[in-house]
Structure formats: structure tokens, C-alpha cells
Motif scaffolding. Structure first.
Motif, PDB file in Angstrom:
ATOM      1  N   ARG A  21       0.955   8.283 -12.133  1.00 27.81           N
ATOM      2  CA  ARG A  21       1.108   7.020 -11.410  1.00 27.81           C
ATOM      3  C   ARG A  21       2.576   6.593 -11.328  1.00 27.81           C
ATOM      4  N   ARG A  22       3.378   6.895 -12.346  1.00 25.45           N
ATOM      5  CA  ARG A  22       4.801   6.570 -12.264  1.00 25.45           C
ATOM      6  C   ARG A  22       5.473   7.379 -11.159  1.00 25.45           C
ATOM      7  N   ALA A  23       5.149   8.668 -11.079  1.00 28.07           N
ATOM      8  CA  ALA A  23       5.725   9.515 -10.036  1.00 28.07           C
ATOM      9  C   ALA A  23       5.313   9.021  -8.649  1.00 28.07           C
ATOM     10  N   ARG A  24       4.046   8.660  -8.506  1.00 29.59           N
ATOM     11  CA  ARG A  24       3.552   8.158  -7.224  1.00 29.59           C
ATOM     12  C   ARG A  24       4.225   6.829  -6.866  1.00 29.59           C
ATOM     13  N   ALA A  25       4.374   5.941  -7.837  1.00 26.31           N
ATOM     14  CA  ALA A  25       5.008   4.648  -7.585  1.00 26.31           C
ATOM     15  C   ALA A  25       6.451   4.820  -7.136  1.00 26.31           C
ATOM     16  N   MET A  26       7.174   5.711  -7.771  1.00 27.66           N
ATOM     17  CA  MET A  26       8.567   5.942  -7.388  1.00 27.66           C
ATOM     18  C   MET A  26       8.655   6.564  -5.996  1.00 27.66           C
ATOM     19  N   GLU A  27       7.730   7.432  -5.679  1.00 26.35           N
ATOM     20  CA  GLU A  27       7.690   8.034  -4.344  1.00 26.35           C
ATOM     21  C   GLU A  27       7.487   6.961  -3.278  1.00 26.35           C
ATOM     22  N   LEU A  28       6.578   6.010  -3.545  1.00 30.25           N
ATOM     23  CA  LEU A  28       6.301   4.945  -2.579  1.00 30.25           C
ATOM     24  C   LEU A  28       7.477   3.976  -2.461  1.00 30.25           C
ATOM     25  N   LEU A  29       8.106   3.657  -3.587  1.00 32.35           N
ATOM     26  CA  LEU A  29       9.282   2.795  -3.527  1.00 32.35           C
ATOM     27  C   LEU A  29      10.412   3.456  -2.744  1.00 32.35           C
ATOM     28  N   VAL A  84       3.782  -1.649  -8.567  1.00 29.19           N
ATOM     29  CA  VAL A  84       3.212  -0.614  -7.697  1.00 29.19           C
ATOM     30  C   VAL A  84       2.206   0.243  -8.461  1.00 29.19           C
ATOM     31  N   GLU A  85       2.427   0.445  -9.734  1.00 34.54           N
ATOM     32  CA  GLU A  85       1.514   1.244 -10.550  1.00 34.54           C
ATOM     33  C   GLU A  85       0.171   0.557 -10.788  1.00 34.54           C
ATOM     34  N   ALA A 108       5.474  -4.961  -2.204  1.00 31.26           N
ATOM     35  CA  ALA A 108       4.059  -5.259  -1.987  1.00 31.26           C
ATOM     36  C   ALA A 108       3.407  -4.211  -1.089  1.00 31.26           C
ATOM     37  N   ILE A 109       4.133  -3.735  -0.078  1.00 30.59           N
ATOM     38  CA  ILE A 109       3.591  -2.680   0.785  1.00 30.59           C
ATOM     39  C   ILE A 109       3.414  -1.393  -0.010  1.00 30.59           C
ATOM     40  N   ALA A 110       4.408  -1.062  -0.837  1.00 34.37           N
ATOM     41  CA  ALA A 110       4.279   0.133  -1.680  1.00 34.37           C
ATOM     42  C   ALA A 110       3.059   0.021  -2.588  1.00 34.37           C
ATOM     43  N   ARG A 111       2.865  -1.156  -3.180  1.00 35.89           N
ATOM     44  CA  ARG A 111       1.697  -1.359  -4.045  1.00 35.89           C
ATOM     45  C   ARG A 111       0.396  -1.204  -3.254  1.00 35.89           C
ATOM     46  N   ALA A 112       0.368  -1.728  -2.030  1.00 34.11           N
ATOM     47  CA  ALA A 112      -0.835  -1.628  -1.205  1.00 34.11           C
ATOM     48  C   ALA A 112      -1.210  -0.179  -0.915  1.00 34.11           C
ATOM     49  N   LEU A 113      -0.219   0.715  -0.933  1.00 32.74           N
ATOM     50  CA  LEU A 113      -0.452   2.125  -0.614  1.00 32.74           C
ATOM     51  C   LEU A 113      -0.712   2.980  -1.848  1.00 32.74           C
ATOM     52  N   ALA A 114      -0.726   2.362  -3.024  1.00 33.17           N
ATOM     53  CA  ALA A 114      -0.750   3.117  -4.281  1.00 33.17           C
ATOM     54  C   ALA A 114      -1.902   4.110  -4.355  1.00 33.17           C
TER      55      ALA A 114
END
Length: 228
Positions: free
Chosen positions: A118-126, A104-105, A151-157
């Protein structure tokens, strides 16, 4: 937001020119949920590649947010794509050696986002897609539905304005596919522009507008009934 005018795409195979898209005219407004439906070989994936700035049309024009993108250099197209478009694919396209959170990052790495942010954002999306408890698992330790959620979380990164999903439920069982469609509907309800490419009528009916493609052309459009 998206405007295609007379877009064509052809490929050269040996000494033959094979037309794939034959004069596509299309407008998608901000905040729409549009499904593009058609059988295999109808040109819908080629259309998605052009919409996602992964390929260039042979002729015609493509305007994104009111500006033509056809004459941009490859680096500029990549930057525009990274900032504006998120992709979800049938086969997930996760990096096998990277954990869910690092997958996701990845788009944020390319965008130059600092590591902690980016780690904080990735965890929020997960967390948003129900995968925070699997953040440090590798893709091969996840089910198909779990991989698609990542994959959806990554798409929203990078908080894209447009989400393009190519057969997002094609590799999933019916129940898991329904869960993925619910996530896409929720993203649309939150204001995201969503386009889904599919051959499945049930998936297409998740859209507020369905475009039917046959032999490289959009032959008709329908507005499905609201799901019960």
C-alpha cells in the motif's frame, strides 16, 4: 454499469415528509464522463450519496454492474463501495493528523492490503497527481489545490471503476480548479468512469454528458461542445 429506476428519497422532518428525489431514471455506461448540474437544493448531492452507496433510496431500484444493491447488508455495501467507488469532496475530507501518503493509504488499510504494497501504491498515485514531493506533509501544510490532488490520489487507492466528485473545484481558485479538472479528464481518458456533481456551468462542461437537475428531478440532458 449504473442504472437507477424510479429512485426517490424523502426525509422526515418533525411530522412532515420532505421529498428530495422524485423518481430518478438514470443510466451511466462504463467509461463515461457525466456531469450532474443543478442549483443548491436540487437534490444532486443526495443523488451522489445514493450512487456512492452512502445512503439508500426510499423507493426504486439501483443496479451496479448489472446487480441490484438495495437489499445488501450494510457490511456488504461497505465492501462494494470500497472496491468499486472512489470519492472526491469539495472540502477534501483528509485526516488532519495523517501525512498525505498515509491519507492515500487509508482505503487500502480497510481493504487489507499489506503495508509495503500500500505504501508503494500510495507513492505511485501521489506521483501521478504531482504530489510525491509533498508525501510526508500534513494537510494543513498543503494548499487547497494540493489537498485536492491528495484526495484524488486517495480516491484511486483501490483502483475503483467509478470516481464520484462532489463540487471538486468549489473551494479552489479558477486556475487551480482548472488543474483539477484536467486531472479528472485525464482519468476519464484512461478509461475511468467519472461523475461530477456541480452547480458551475464551466465545470459541468468538462463532462461528455450533462444532466440538469431541478427540484429533485432530471429535467434535461445535453452534450457539451468539445472544449477549445
Amino acid at each position: 454499469m449504473i442504472r437507477l429506476v424510479g429512485v426517490t428519497k424523502s426525509y422526515t422532518v418533525g411530522d412532515q415528509v420532505v421529498p428530495v428525489l422524485k423518481g430518478i431514471h438514470l443510466e451511466v455506461q462504463r467509461g463515461e464522463f457525466v456531469a450532474v448540474m443543478g442549483p443548491s437544493g436540487s437534490g444532486k448531492s443526495t443523488l451522489m450519496h445514493i450512487l456512492g452507496l452512502l445512503d439508500r433510496p426510499s423507493s426504486g431500484d439501483y443496479e451496479l454492474n448489472g446487480a441490484s444493491v438495495l437489499h445488501l447488508a450494510s457490511n456488504d455495501l461497505a465492501r462494494l463501495r470500497n472496491q468499486n467507488i472512489g470519492f472526491v469532496f469539495q472540502n477534501f475530507h483528509l485526516i488532519p493528523r495523517m501525512s498525505a501518503v498515509r491519507n492515500v493509504e487509508l482505503p487500502m488499510v480497510y481493504a487489507g492490503v499489506p503495508r509495503a504494497k500500500r505504501r508503494a501504491r500510495a507513492m505511485e498515485l501521489l506521483e501521478m497527481v504531482g504530489m510525491a514531493n509533498r508525501a510526508h506533509h500534513l494537510p494543513n501544510e498543503l494548499s487547497g489545490g494540493q489537498r485536492q490532488r491528495v484526495a484524488i490520489a486517495r480516491a484511486l487507492a483501490n483502483d475503483p471503476s467509478i470516481l464520484l466528485a462532489d463540487e471538486p473545484t468549489g473551494a479552489l481558485d479558477q486556475q487551480t480548479g482548472a488543474e483539477i479538472l484536467r486531472i479528472l479528464r485525464d482519468l476519464h481518458a484512461a478509461g475511468r468512469t467519472v461523475m461530477v456533481i456541480t452547480h458551475d456551468p464551466h465545470v459541468a462542461r468538462a463532462g461528455k454528458r450533462v444532466l440538469h437537475m431541478v427540484d429533485g428531478e432530471i429535467v434535461r440532458e445535453e452534450v457539451p461542445d468539445e472544449p477549445r
